[in-house]
Design an enzyme around this catalytic site. Structure first.
Site, PDB file in Angstrom:
ATOM      1  N   SER A 157       1.201  -1.088   0.007  1.00 31.06           N
ATOM      2  CA  SER A 157       0.020   0.164  -0.487  1.00 31.06           C
ATOM      3  C   SER A 157       0.890   1.232  -0.021  1.00 31.06           C
ATOM      4  O   SER A 157       1.379   1.347  -0.470  1.00 31.06           O
ATOM      5  CB  SER A 157      -0.908  -0.282   1.112  1.00 31.06           C
ATOM      6  OG  SER A 157      -2.143   0.390   1.243  1.00 31.06           O
TER       7      SER A 157
ATOM      8  N   ASP B 202      -8.844  -4.617  -5.762  1.00 27.99           N
ATOM      9  CA  ASP B 202      -8.790  -3.813  -5.047  1.00 27.99           C
ATOM     10  C   ASP B 202      -9.173  -2.549  -4.969  1.00 27.99           C
ATOM     11  O   ASP B 202      -9.254  -1.821  -5.420  1.00 27.99           O
ATOM     12  CB  ASP B 202      -6.933  -3.743  -5.070  1.00 27.99           C
ATOM     13  CG  ASP B 202      -6.631  -3.181  -3.383  1.00 27.99           C
ATOM     14  OD1 ASP B 202      -7.301  -2.120  -3.092  1.00 27.99           O
ATOM     15  OD2 ASP B 202      -5.197  -3.087  -3.308  1.00 27.99           O
TER      16      ASP B 202
ATOM     17  N   HIS C 266      -7.574  -6.426  -0.715  1.00 26.79           N
ATOM     18  CA  HIS C 266      -6.411  -5.093  -0.716  1.00 26.79           C
ATOM     19  C   HIS C 266      -5.192  -5.877   0.123  1.00 26.79           C
ATOM     20  O   HIS C 266      -5.565  -6.547   1.218  1.00 26.79           O
ATOM     21  CB  HIS C 266      -6.602  -3.725   0.606  1.00 26.79           C
ATOM     22  CG  HIS C 266      -5.461  -3.069   0.696  1.00 26.79           C
ATOM     23  ND1 HIS C 266      -4.766  -2.366  -0.094  1.00 26.79           N
ATOM     24  CD2 HIS C 266      -4.826  -2.366   1.759  1.00 26.79           C
ATOM     25  CE1 HIS C 266      -3.573  -1.915  -0.400  1.00 26.79           C
ATOM     26  NE2 HIS C 266      -3.797  -1.286   1.072  1.00 26.79           N
TER      27      HIS C 266
END
Length: 486
Positions: free
Chosen positions: A209, A421, A450
């Protein structure tokens, strides 16, 4: 299951308890003296060793004021086969000292644990590193860096007033002296100080991320000091910018069908509709109903946000469907526990300091009004959140221009990405892939949610990444891994 939505609201920021910094201080030139971890880290991850480093607050003035970085280590399980260190970051931005142990819980392969000392750290501004605070209230810190959903112009204007107040608190409060120096570029420079302190000529890396962008920035600033770099669930090449946040609308729209299919298959249990189309319609019906008549603290905005946060993982589909069912049936959802305010404040404040310092955000409130109207049409499920205004609109110009991610450097980056995602959508990852050029290869997985490596459960991805980390071999070209059922 009545607490599902309040819990989602409370924990979406992943707040970590803040305790005094570790006492074993060491300078980058003096090596690292590993010792006991802070109490909260030791409780969550008893096998870790911890230390504190001193790093420059301002890298343009390296002999000036210094701040602390909390770091952790999970030593190699086979020192004879140790290849070096694997620095890790869980994203957020958020504290990451427990992340090496979290990876073990996700079944980090033994071959990787043999190959590396796995290193975690709290980025500057967070947790056991020198922390920042905007003195936020519970309500101000609840959503962190994800804007609240705006239904109309009045909502944008209300959010703008709240955002302006939060920015004022950040810029005039007790942490204002750190404000210009909390950025992804400086966190990348901190990674290099960790490398120096550990006595390593290169570091390998696994970041998820926001951590994917941190890795891209590091290998741009320090290309020759990067070993094998894995960047998972990728931000776009500009990092966490306003155009990136607008992608939340697309990410939600891409991901919602996965949940709709799940809930429709369980209609006998959840009663949300027997087809994905009916479940999707139920989402809009519930959001509209809660806009008009909230269920205690759950209004339409928080319903949309909690749904967004819960779509990060297939494993939470059952509790989300149960919560929707209870809301649909009129069951009163009790208020969620407020949680640790100091931790929530630090989490949200650190996110704002980092994100607002990384790039310039639009300053015209009218532009956000216009963009919310556009994204309501493009992405009706969540576009009214992604396009809404942030405190960054009222922030000073960054202290330095954004790092331009490019294709110059070793061919040592492996990107991994789920196709659906919700928070780091494929559209942004493709932009990062283009920016990195031949430096990178990308492996996509036909999954939603995710987190790809170890998180999605896709063995194809796991094998490719593990091979790269342990041997240096990466695919000759980009590849796509098929969906796998578990």
């Amino acid at each position: 299951m009545r607490r599902t939505l309040p819990v989602a609201l409370a924990v979406a920021g992943l707040a970590t308890a803040m305790l005094p910094a570790v006492s074993q201080a060491a300078t980058p030139s003096g090596g690292v003296r590993w010792g006991a971890c802070p109490a909260d880290v030791a409780k969550a991850a008893p096998d870790l060793q911890c230390a504190t480093l001193q790093v420059p607050l301002d890298y343009r003035n390296p002999d000036g004021k210094r701040i602390e970085l909390g770091i952790s280590r999970l030593p190699s399980t086979n020192p004879a086969h140790r290849k070096g260190v694997l620095l890790t970051d869980p994203g957020g931005p958020a504290p990451g000292m427990t992340f090496p142990a979290d990876l073990v819980k996700l079944k980090l392969p033994k071959s990787v644990r043999d190959s590396y000392d796995v290193i975690g750290f709290d980025p500057r501004g967070f947790g056991h590193s020198t922390p920042v605070s905007c003195d936020l209230t519970h309500e101000q810190s609840k959503y962190g860096i994800v804007p609240t959903y705006a239904r109309n112009t009045a909502d944008v204007l209300k959010t703008a007033a709240d955002a302006k107040q939060i920015a004022k608190q950040c810029l005039t409060g007790k942490s204002a002296w750190m404000r210009p120096y909390i950025s992804t570029a400086n966190s990348a420079r901190d990674l290099n100080q960790i490398r120096i302190a550990l006595g390593e000529s290169q570091i390998s890396y696994l970041g998820v991320s926001w951590g994917s962008y941190l890795g891209a920035v590091y290998t741009t600033l320090f290309p020759e000091q990067g070993g094998r770099f894995v960047v998972d669930s990728n931000l776009s090449e500009g990092g966490w910018t306003y155009p990136y946040e607008r992608l939340y609308g697309q990410g939600f729209q891409d991901r919602l069908p996965d949940f709709a299919k799940f809930a429709a298959a369980g209609d006998a249990k959840y009663h949300l509709g027997s087809t994905p189309a009916q479940v999707t319609a139920k989402y809009y019906e519930l959001a509209d109903r809660l806009d008009r008549k909230p269920n205690n603290e759950i209004d339409g905005k928080r319903f949309r946000y909690a749904t967004f946060a819960t779509l990060f993982s297939d494993k939470r589909f059952d509790e989300l469907a149960q919560a929707w069912h209870e809301l649909d049936a009129g069951v009163q959802i009790p208020p969620g526990a407020p949680g640790d305010l100091a931790a929530a404040d630090n989490m949200a404040s650190g996110e704002l300091f980092t994100t607002c310092n990384d790039s310039r955000w639009p300053t015209s409130v009218g532009s956000y009004v216009a963009n919310v109207a556009v994204d309501h049409l493009r992405y009706p499920a969540f576009g009214g959140a992604g396009a809404n205004i942030q405190p960054c609109a009222f922030w000073p110009d960054p202290a330095e221009p954004p790092v331009r991610i490019g294709d110059k450097g070793p061919l040592n980056v492996l990107m991994t990405q789920n196709l659906r995602d919700p928070v780091t959508p494929l559209a942004g990852a493709l932009r990062m892939r283009q920016a990195l050029g031949e430096r990178a290869r990308m492996v996509t997985a036909d999954h939603g949610g995710h987190g790809t490596y170890l998180v999605s459960g896709n063995q194809c991805v796991t094998d490719v990444v593990t091979t790269f980390l342990t041997t240096g071999r990466r695919p000759a070209q980009d590849m796509a891994c098929k969906a796998e059922t578990h």
